[in-house]
Enzyme design. Structure first.
Site, mmCIF file in Angstrom:
data_model
loop_
_atom_site.group_PDB
_atom_site.id
_atom_site.type_symbol
_atom_site.label_atom_id
_atom_site.label_comp_id
_atom_site.label_asym_id
_atom_site.label_seq_id
_atom_site.Cartn_x
_atom_site.Cartn_y
_atom_site.Cartn_z
ATOM 1 N N ALA A 16 43.986 70.436 36.382
ATOM 2 C CA ALA A 16 42.812 70.188 35.970
ATOM 3 C C ALA A 16 43.191 70.121 34.579
ATOM 4 O O ALA A 16 41.663 70.406 33.987
ATOM 5 C CB ALA A 16 41.797 70.523 36.411
ATOM 6 N N GLY A 18 43.525 67.122 33.431
ATOM 7 C CA GLY A 18 43.320 65.737 33.011
ATOM 8 C C GLY A 18 42.308 65.143 31.973
ATOM 9 O O GLY A 18 41.610 65.951 31.345
ATOM 10 N N ARG A 22 37.248 58.266 30.750
ATOM 11 C CA ARG A 22 36.639 57.868 31.189
ATOM 12 C C ARG A 22 35.379 58.372 31.293
ATOM 13 O O ARG A 22 34.190 57.084 31.272
ATOM 14 C CB ARG A 22 37.056 56.635 32.093
ATOM 15 N N GLN A 82 48.698 73.841 30.911
ATOM 16 C CA GLN A 82 49.492 72.953 30.715
ATOM 17 C C GLN A 82 49.658 72.489 29.365
ATOM 18 O O GLN A 82 48.788 71.945 29.081
ATOM 19 C CB GLN A 82 49.685 71.578 31.573
ATOM 20 N N TYR A 110 42.745 68.892 43.710
ATOM 21 C CA TYR A 110 42.582 68.121 41.937
ATOM 22 C C TYR A 110 41.692 68.732 42.019
ATOM 23 O O TYR A 110 40.234 68.755 42.843
ATOM 24 C CB TYR A 110 42.502 66.155 42.202
ATOM 25 N N GLY A 111 41.307 69.218 41.076
ATOM 26 C CA GLY A 111 39.939 69.387 40.191
ATOM 27 C C GLY A 111 38.786 68.339 40.631
ATOM 28 O O GLY A 111 37.832 68.276 40.313
ATOM 29 N N GLY A 149 49.255 56.128 44.403
ATOM 30 C CA GLY A 149 50.326 56.025 45.151
ATOM 31 C C GLY A 149 50.593 55.029 46.251
ATOM 32 O O GLY A 149 49.707 55.574 46.908
ATOM 33 N N ASN A 178 48.546 57.619 48.153
ATOM 34 C CA ASN A 178 48.580 58.764 48.557
ATOM 35 C C ASN A 178 47.643 59.560 47.626
ATOM 36 O O ASN A 178 47.221 58.927 46.829
ATOM 37 C CB ASN A 178 49.664 59.667 46.878
ATOM 38 N N TYR A 395 -1.613 82.973 22.624
ATOM 39 C CA TYR A 395 -0.867 82.739 21.427
ATOM 40 C C TYR A 395 -1.659 82.770 20.007
ATOM 41 O O TYR A 395 -2.587 81.929 20.612
ATOM 42 C CB TYR A 395 -0.252 81.274 21.635
HETATM 43 C C1 UD1 Z 1 48.145 60.301 41.347
HETATM 44 C C2 UD1 Z 1 48.695 60.153 42.361
HETATM 45 C C3 UD1 Z 1 49.557 58.634 42.846
HETATM 46 C C4 UD1 Z 1 47.605 59.841 43.825
HETATM 47 C C5 UD1 Z 1 46.282 59.767 42.814
HETATM 48 C C6 UD1 Z 1 45.721 59.999 43.505
HETATM 49 C C7 UD1 Z 1 51.225 60.725 40.791
HETATM 50 C C8 UD1 Z 1 52.591 60.630 39.625
HETATM 51 N N1 UD1 Z 1 49.836 59.827 41.060
HETATM 52 O O1 UD1 Z 1 48.447 59.328 40.389
HETATM 53 O O2 UD1 Z 1 49.956 58.677 43.859
HETATM 54 O O3 UD1 Z 1 47.694 57.975 44.484
HETATM 55 O O4 UD1 Z 1 47.065 60.418 41.866
HETATM 56 O O5 UD1 Z 1 44.006 60.647 42.885
HETATM 57 O O6 UD1 Z 1 50.819 62.262 40.657
HETATM 58 N N2 UD1 Z 1 47.089 66.139 36.066
HETATM 59 C C9 UD1 Z 1 47.289 67.585 35.474
HETATM 60 N N3 UD1 Z 1 48.202 67.218 34.077
HETATM 61 C C10 UD1 Z 1 48.771 66.141 33.870
HETATM 62 C C11 UD1 Z 1 48.323 64.982 35.028
HETATM 63 C C12 UD1 Z 1 47.303 65.228 35.503
HETATM 64 O O7 UD1 Z 1 47.052 67.914 35.611
HETATM 65 O O8 UD1 Z 1 49.818 65.905 33.289
HETATM 66 C C13 UD1 Z 1 45.940 65.663 36.988
HETATM 67 C C14 UD1 Z 1 44.350 65.482 36.548
HETATM 68 O O9 UD1 Z 1 43.535 66.045 35.809
HETATM 69 C C15 UD1 Z 1 44.125 64.716 37.990
HETATM 70 C C16 UD1 Z 1 44.871 64.695 38.883
HETATM 71 O O10 UD1 Z 1 46.172 65.267 38.259
HETATM 72 O O11 UD1 Z 1 43.264 66.079 38.526
HETATM 73 C C17 UD1 Z 1 46.058 63.070 38.992
HETATM 74 O O12 UD1 Z 1 46.025 63.026 37.700
HETATM 75 P P1 UD1 Z 1 46.015 61.483 37.217
HETATM 76 O O13 UD1 Z 1 46.335 61.000 36.413
HETATM 77 O O14 UD1 Z 1 44.702 60.999 38.074
HETATM 78 O O15 UD1 Z 1 47.416 60.803 38.317
HETATM 79 P P2 UD1 Z 1 46.504 59.316 38.826
HETATM 80 O O16 UD1 Z 1 48.023 58.364 37.780
HETATM 81 O O17 UD1 Z 1 46.066 58.251 38.979
#
Ligand code: UD1
Ligand code: CA
Length: 500
Positions: A16, A18, A22, A82, A110-111, A149, A178, A395
């Site tokens: 969580a 990210g 958007r 992170q 994922y969150g 992915g 994925n 009042y």
């Molecule tokens: C990622 C997957 C992709 C998959 C997709 C599904 C990787 C490299 N790719 O892509 O294969 O199809 O999710 O939605 O993993 N996050 C962190 N720290 C970071 C980056 C991301 O905590 O440094 C968290 C984000 O908050 C989010 C999740 O990881 O909840 C996915 O991140 P996001 O950037 O959406 O991944 P995608 O590039 O979409």
């Protein structure tokens, strides 16, 4: 659903950190709501359903907000920061550092994927164990896989995951995606994470590379395909949020119908996650039931009603009204067009009718406030009747004061009760009164100036006007009637005398 004892998974790691750019919001994306709850709560609840030994949430962007929410609602969660957003691989590595010594499975979720359920996770873990996998990835086959992915298979077996940006044209044709949800063997993560590198299109550490790593080290990788595509769907902007909110609501509404609630128009009915409805209550169109609202059996709510944190008793009716932090007891009636503010308690079989506003008002059993009233900071006994247009003036410009009405009090229409004031049991207040002092039980309070009628004022002061003409005609008509009545009496008299 939980795996008990030493069958428990070592940890669930919820990513969580990210950006959520958007969403274009000052508020963390993870705190935006679906059916009245932050999306992060759904993700944490799904994780908790597994009863893991540890639960870690990796935070980054708008960290304080996310951490604040978790500390308040989920004290058992370990929050890990992170510091640099260097990819999903980096995020899992941060969690593993905090999970030093954990042995067993590490589930990654994922969150921002709120519809994933604990039971899907549990089924995925069962499959992971049954097949002796080192990695199991949750996948889905979707019509348009752009951006995701892709699951690259080799003779049917999962070989690796390739990100959209790194994929060849042939790989981009793959429709199995994925979801980003995995079960990992903790040993595999400890060995493999340090080997991840950033030689890819996004210059990030990809957790997805762990799949290829496992294969290269002779370990089994499995895919668990989920049919319900919503469970893999993330929320990135407010358009997706609204779409998913509609779906979450659709499922909640459908669930209540299956539990015996009549919902006339499911599409215009919005029911929050924490609402409770009894069988045989009826929800009319355009109704929102929010917060922790509870509706008992036989009650009818709506149309056009919003209730937040309101308790509605058996067989009560609430029509075209708005309520917050209020209790409506059994058989009571509200509306149309009323507003119940915090602290309103309407007793059994009582009534808050049309265009009435109540606040911090306890209205006794069978008491009625039927029309056009403000009733604030008041306690009303049983069987009270408050006439149309009564104002509880609570009042004075600086302080709020209470009004007490005893049992069976009657307030005449258009009265103002200036608080603090106490009106005893059975007392009456005459219409149009301004009551500024206490009224003893059984008394009649007439608190208004005596009227005065000035006869023929219009003919004197507005002569020649239409009003004067109308008044003259009216008095002329009276004269005619009086003369007619006299003539009839005379005729009777004469007749009687002639008969003697
Ligand atoms: C990622 C997957 C992709 C998959 C997709 C599904 C990787 C490299 N790719 O892509 O294969 O199809 O999710 O939605 O993993 N996050 C962190 N720290 C970071 C980056 C991301 O905590 O440094 C968290 C984000 O908050 C989010 C999740 O990881 O909840 C996915 O991140 P996001 O950037 O959406 O991944 P995608 O590039 O979409
Ligand atoms: Ca994403």
């Amino acid at each position: 659903m939980s795996t008990s004892g030493d069958q428990r998974v070592a940890a669930v790691v919820v990513l969580a950190a990210g950006g959520g750019t958007r969403m274009k919001s000052k508020k963390s994306k993870l705190l935006h709501e679906l059916a009245g709850r932050p999306m992060l709560s759904y993700a944490v609840d799904a994780a908790l359903a597994l009863d893991p030994r540890r639960l870690v949430v990796v935070v980054g962007h708008l960290r304080e907000q996310v951490e604040g929410h978790l500390n308040e609602h989920y004290p058992q969660v370990s929050v890990v920061e992170q510091p640099v957003r260097n990819g999903t691989g980096g995020a899992v590595a941060c969690a593993m550092a905090a999970l030093d010594g954990a042995i067993g499975e590490v589930v990654v979720t994922y969150g921002d994927v709120p519809m994933l359920t604990g039971s899907t996770l549990a089924r995925m873990i069962t499959e992971h164990r049954t097949n002796g996998n080192a990695v199991t990835v949750l996948t889905a086959v979707i019509p348009d896989a752009t951006g995701y992915g892709r699951i690259v298979r080799d003779g049917g077996e999962v070989a690796r995951i390739v990100e959209h940006k790194d994929a060849s044209p042939a790989e981009r044709e793959i429709r199995e995606i994925n979801s980003g949800i995995y079960v990992f063997d903790s040993e595999l993560l400890r060995e493999g994470l340090p080997t991840l590198d950033t030689s890819n299109a996004q210059g990030e550490l990809y957790i997805t590379d762990m799949v290829g790593y496992a294969r290269d080290h002779g370990q089994r990788v499995g895919a668990f395909q989920v049919e319900d595509l919503w469970q893999t769907e993330g929320v990135n902007d407010r358009v997706q949020l609204a779409r998913m909110n509609a779906e979450v609501n659709r499922r909640i509404v459908e669930n209540w119908m299956r539990e015996g609630v009549t919902i006339i128009d499911p599409r215009s009915t919005w029911i929050s996650h924490d609402v409770t409805l009894a069988p045989d209550c009826v929800i009319q169109p355009n109704t929102q039931l929010l917060g922790t609202t509870v509706v008992a059996t036989g009650a009818v709510i709506g149309p056009d009603t919003t209730l937040r944190d309101v308790e509605v008793g058996e067989d009560a009716l609430v029509v075209r009204s708005h309520g917050e932090l209020a209790v409506i007891e059994a058989g009571a009636q509200v509306g149309p067009y009323s507003r119940l503010r915090a602290g309103t308690v309407l007793g059994a079989n009582g009534k808050i009718g049309s265009f009435v506003e109540t606040k911090n008002a306890q209205i006794g059993e069978g008491s009625k406030v039927p029309h056009l009233t403000y009733c604030g900071d008041a306690i009303l006994g049983e069987g009270v009747n408050v006439g149309a247009g009564t104002i509880f003036a609570n009042y004075d410009g600086s302080h709020k004061s209470p009004t007490h009405l005893g049992d069976h009090v009657f307030i005449g229409s258009n009265s103002v009760l200036v608080a603090p004031v106490d009106i005893g049991d059975g007392a009456f207040v005459a219409a149009g009164s301004a009551v500024v002092e206490d009224v003893p039980p059984g008394a009649l309070a007439v608190a208004r100036s005596r009227g005065h009628i000035s006869v023929q004022w219009v003919q004197r002061r507005r002569s020649g006007s239409k009003a004067a003409e109308a008044a003259d005609t009216a008095s002329g008509k009276i004269h005619e009637k009086v003369a007619g009545a006299r003539a009839a009496l005379d005729a009777e008299q004469q007749a009687r005398e002639a008969n003697k």
